[in-house]
Write an enzyme that holds these catalytic residues in place. Structure first.
Site, PDB file in Angstrom:
ATOM      1  N   GLY A  26       0.851  -1.194   0.000  1.00 22.15           N
ATOM      2  CA  GLY A  26       0.000   0.000   0.000  1.00 22.15           C
ATOM      3  C   GLY A  26       0.885   1.240   0.000  1.00 22.15           C
ATOM      4  N   LYS A 195       1.143   8.202  19.245  1.00 20.45           N
ATOM      5  CA  LYS A 195       0.466   8.218  17.931  1.00 20.45           C
ATOM      6  C   LYS A 195      -0.952   7.658  18.087  1.00 20.45           C
ATOM      7  CE  LYS A 195       0.438   8.239  13.254  1.00 20.45           C
ATOM      8  NZ  LYS A 195       0.022   7.053  12.610  1.00 20.45           N
TER       9      LYS A 195
HETATM   10  O1  KPL Z   1      -2.164   9.259  11.339  1.00 21.55           O
HETATM   11  C1  KPL Z   1      -3.053   9.901  10.858  1.00 21.55           C
HETATM   12  C2  KPL Z   1      -4.064   9.151  10.076  1.00 21.55           C
HETATM   13  O2  KPL Z   1      -4.765   9.730   9.257  1.00 21.55           O
HETATM   14  O3  KPL Z   1      -4.135   7.918  10.268  1.00 21.55           O
HETATM   15  C3  KPL Z   1      -3.167  11.375  11.142  1.00 21.55           C
HETATM   16  C4  KPL Z   1      -2.017  11.782  12.024  1.00 21.55           C
HETATM   17  C5  KPL Z   1      -4.472  11.664  11.828  1.00 21.55           C
HETATM   18  C6  KPL Z   1      -3.023  12.220   9.914  1.00 21.55           C
HETATM   19  O4  KPL Z   1      -4.107  12.178   9.064  1.00 21.55           O
END
Ligand code: KPL
Length: 312
Positions: A26, A195
């Site tokens: 991906g 995160k």
């Molecule tokens: O990690 C992200 C995601 O979209 O999965 C963020 C940090 C929210 C950025 O779009």
């Protein structure tokens, strides 16, 4: 569009520069496959059984420039034993994807898990205890335009680590040369949690309200949802032992919203593309931790239900 082509001469395999197999072609898989290959690493794409091609072009568009690289392709049926693996599938595909190549993995093979969400590594370690798993988290912005054709939207940071290992392994030197802002992190669990906490706030809200990340900071009804969610996620984060991440969460979320204002979150992209979301590995993981600590998390519980009802 200006073109930059790379046709590297296959490098010699060493402990510092082994052959990397990419499981999950991906956006993040292709981005890293392209970078590793163009910096001189041996890189092979591991595709599903039945794939007939023996090589595929990886196309990366960035700031109006297109880079194309042709990489070798193998399938679980015609692949040699794997010593180094990068896993970049969707969270819910990891287990089956690794199982499909289980017969190719050796005692002490290295596997770098670069996947959204948390909770997957524990399962992998249980089922493949002989493998050396490294965990990774990235804030790179990239999305697929077509298979193996990606748009790189923003330079992010990639962190890699392994619990209990302070110094990076020999291959990491090559990665830090190949990938901009790629760091060894001797506290990778904290990086993953930081995160996760941000994703728990931004991803479900953007997916449910069909909005860009930036709108979460602009529309009043959404900023209220963000504040409520930050509060709940922060309580669970604190209970899990990540006090600093908990305290800094509202500012961190505000800064990610501002820094990625024009992005559509990966969960919103999944919903728009009619794909399954990774909510079970994001909010779902958070709720499992909340349960362990007896924390009520009604807002997250409602969100996961809404995502499953509306988007799955
Ligand atoms: O990690 C992200 C995601 O979209 O999965 C963020 C940090 C929210 C950025 O779009």
């Amino acid at each position: 569009m200006p073109q930059a082509a790379f046709n590297p001469i296959p490098p010699i395999l060493t402990a510092q520069n082994p052959n990397w197999y990419i499981l999950g072609a991906g956006a993040i898989g292709c981005l890293n496959a392209g970078r590793l290959s163009s910096s001189g690493c041996n890189v092979t794409l591991l595709m599903r059984k039945g794939t007939l091609q023996t090589s595929l072009p990886i196309i990366i568009d960035r700031d109006g420039t297109r880079t194309t690289q042709r990489l070798p392709v193998v399938t679980p049926d015609n692949c040699k034993p794997i010593s180094h693996l990068l896993i970049t599938t969707k969270a819910y595909d990891v287990h089956d994807a690794v199982a499909s190549i289980g017969h190719l993995l050796r005692k002490n093979s290295t596997a770098v898990l670069m996947v959204n969400g948390m909770g997957i590594a524990e399962q992998l370690r249980k089922d493949w205890p002989h493998l050396h798993f490294y965990l990774s988290t990235t804030t790179e912005g990239a999305y697929s335009i077509a298979p193996q054709h990606i748009q790189h939207t923003g330079q992010g940071e990639t962190r890699i680590g392994r619990q209990g290992q302070n110094a990076p392994p020999p291959w990491f030197h090559q990665w830090s040369r190949a990938i901009d802002s790629c760091f060894w992190d001797d506290n990778i669990e904290s990086a993953l949690w930081a995160k996760l906490a941000v994703n728990c706030v931004i991803n479900p809200l953007t997916a449910l309200h069909n909005c860009s990340n930036g709108e979460l900071g602009q529309r009043q009804e959404l900023t209220e949802h963000v504040a409520t969610l930050c509060n709940e996620v922060s309580n669970i984060t604190h209970a899990a032992g990540f006090e600093q991440i908990a305290a800094a969460l509202p500012q961190r979320v505000a800064s990610v919203i501002a820094g990625t204002a024009r992005n559509r979150s990966s969960m919103l992209q999944d919903v728009e593309g009619g794909r399954r979301t990774e909510i079970d590995y994001i909010t779902g993981f958070l709720l499992r931790v909340a349960d362990q600590f007896g924390i009520d998390a009604p807002y997250n519980r409602a969100l996961i239900q809404d995502i499953k009802n509306n988007a799955h």
